[in-house]
Design a protein around this motif. Structure first.
Motif, short mmCIF file in Angstrom:
data_model
loop_
_atom_site.label_atom_id
_atom_site.label_comp_id
_atom_site.label_asym_id
_atom_site.label_seq_id
_atom_site.Cartn_x
_atom_site.Cartn_y
_atom_site.Cartn_z
N ALA A 100 17.79 32.79 85.40
CA ALA A 100 19.45 32.84 85.25
C ALA A 100 19.74 33.61 84.12
O ALA A 100 18.87 33.67 83.04
CB ALA A 100 19.91 31.33 85.21
N ASP A 101 20.86 34.33 84.23
CA ASP A 101 21.54 34.98 83.15
C ASP A 101 22.46 34.23 82.31
O ASP A 101 22.61 34.17 81.10
CB ASP A 101 22.14 36.24 83.70
N THR A 102 23.23 33.31 83.34
CA THR A 102 24.17 32.41 82.61
C THR A 102 24.01 31.01 83.43
O THR A 102 23.86 30.97 84.58
CB THR A 102 25.33 33.06 82.91
N VAL A 103 24.19 30.03 82.67
CA VAL A 103 24.04 28.46 83.22
C VAL A 103 25.49 27.94 83.06
O VAL A 103 25.97 27.73 81.65
CB VAL A 103 22.99 27.56 82.32
N HIS A 104 26.11 27.51 84.11
CA HIS A 104 27.59 27.28 83.92
C HIS A 104 27.98 25.61 83.64
O HIS A 104 28.77 25.43 83.40
CB HIS A 104 28.41 27.38 85.15
N SER A 105 26.74 25.13 83.68
CA SER A 105 26.75 23.76 83.80
C SER A 105 26.20 22.67 82.96
O SER A 105 25.49 21.77 83.02
CB SER A 105 26.17 23.05 85.17
N VAL A 106 26.07 23.24 81.58
CA VAL A 106 25.56 22.65 80.34
C VAL A 106 26.66 21.28 79.89
O VAL A 106 27.56 21.82 79.48
CB VAL A 106 25.13 23.63 79.34
N ASP A 107 26.20 20.30 80.24
CA ASP A 107 27.09 19.23 79.79
C ASP A 107 26.73 18.15 78.85
O ASP A 107 27.26 17.04 78.75
CB ASP A 107 27.60 18.74 81.15
N ARG A 108 25.34 18.14 78.16
CA ARG A 108 24.85 17.27 77.18
C ARG A 108 23.88 17.97 76.42
O ARG A 108 23.22 18.77 76.57
CB ARG A 108 24.33 16.11 78.19
#
Ligand SMILES: *Cc1c(COP(=O)(O)O)cnc(C)c1O
Length: 245
Positions: A100-108
């Motif tokens: 991935a170039d970008t991870v949209h779902s970092v939440d912790r």
């Protein structure tokens, strides 16, 4: 439908969709180039990714680590930018960081650590762009759809600090999925909240300019409220086939 027919359908839907996005940008007084469409190809085969790439789209999204790895390998000859938009377990962080170039779902915070460690073990890759996913209806009882992911808005600043402290990660902005229909918060109100949180985050981290919001059914509301990345599946690709593999 034949592959050719499917590819042509995608090209036609893309032309129409991009025209509509440009029009809503003008209504909102925004520059069309500031709003990118990420084609969410989950459940679709690699041939569909090729049809997407043929339209000139470069941003492609997946929501499962294994599927991302498979399609990114299949389509390595194309110049695509892969976005990971799904809920991510820490034990899949390395696979996602590889492609991935970008991870949209970092939440912790644990996931921040896992992604940073994965990037540090892949010296060939550049920094991984990270969006912090926010839950815009944090007080809702988790319903039959299950948790949609996202940190509590109160935790956003601390999570941003954690990402900013990692050399291998680039804090790029925020992401949200609108609460499901029937929730207490309508998409427009949810995206207003997200826009407010994004503005506050930029006060501290001016580089965090991405606002990933809006899907096939609610992208207009998102564009009117500052979204920079629309995650579009169905409106571009037609109905999703059942999950493969
Ligand atoms: C599947 C998915 C999308 C695209 O949904 P559509 O309604 O088909 O446009 C967008 N964002 C996420 C996180 C998804 O999982």
């Amino acid at each position: 439908m034949s592959e050719l027919g499917h590819a042509q359908g995608i090209a036609e839907r893309w032309a129409r969709l991009r025209g509509e996005v440009d029009e809503v940008c003008r209504q909102a007084g925004r520059a069309p180039r500031d709003v990118r469409v990420v084609a969410v190809t989950k459940n679709h085969p690699a041939d569909t990714v090729r049809a997407v790439a043929a339209t000139g789209i470069v941003d492609v999204g997946e929501n499962r680590a294994q599927e991302l790895a498979g399609k990114a390998a299949d389509c390595a000859d194309l110049d695509l930018r892969w976005h990971f938009v799904g809920q991510l377990q820490t034990n899949k962080a390395a696979a996602v960081a590889r492609h991935a170039d970008t991870v949209h779902s970092v939440d912790r915070a644990r996931l921040v650590g896992a992604l940073a460690a994965a990037v540090s073990r892949q010296p060939a890759r550049g920094p991984l762009s990270v969006l912090l996913q926010v839950n815009l209806d944090p007080d809702a009882v988790v319903g039959t759809l299950g948790p949609r992911g996202g940190c509590h808005p109160h935790d956003l600043a601390a999570l941003a600090d954690a990402v900013a402290a990692e050399a291998g990660l680039r804090l790029a902005g925020v992401m949200a999925v609108a609460p499901p229909p029937g929730a207490g918060v309508a998409p427009a109100a949810a995206f207003d909240r997200l826009n407010t949180l994004a503005t506050r985050l930029r006060d501290r981290y001016p580089q965090a300019t991405f606002v990933s919001a809006g899907m096939s059914d609610d992208w207009r509301e998102a564009v009117l409220r500052g979204a920079t990345h629309l995650r579009i599946g169905t409106a571009l690709l037609g109905a999703r086939p059942p999950i493969v593999g």
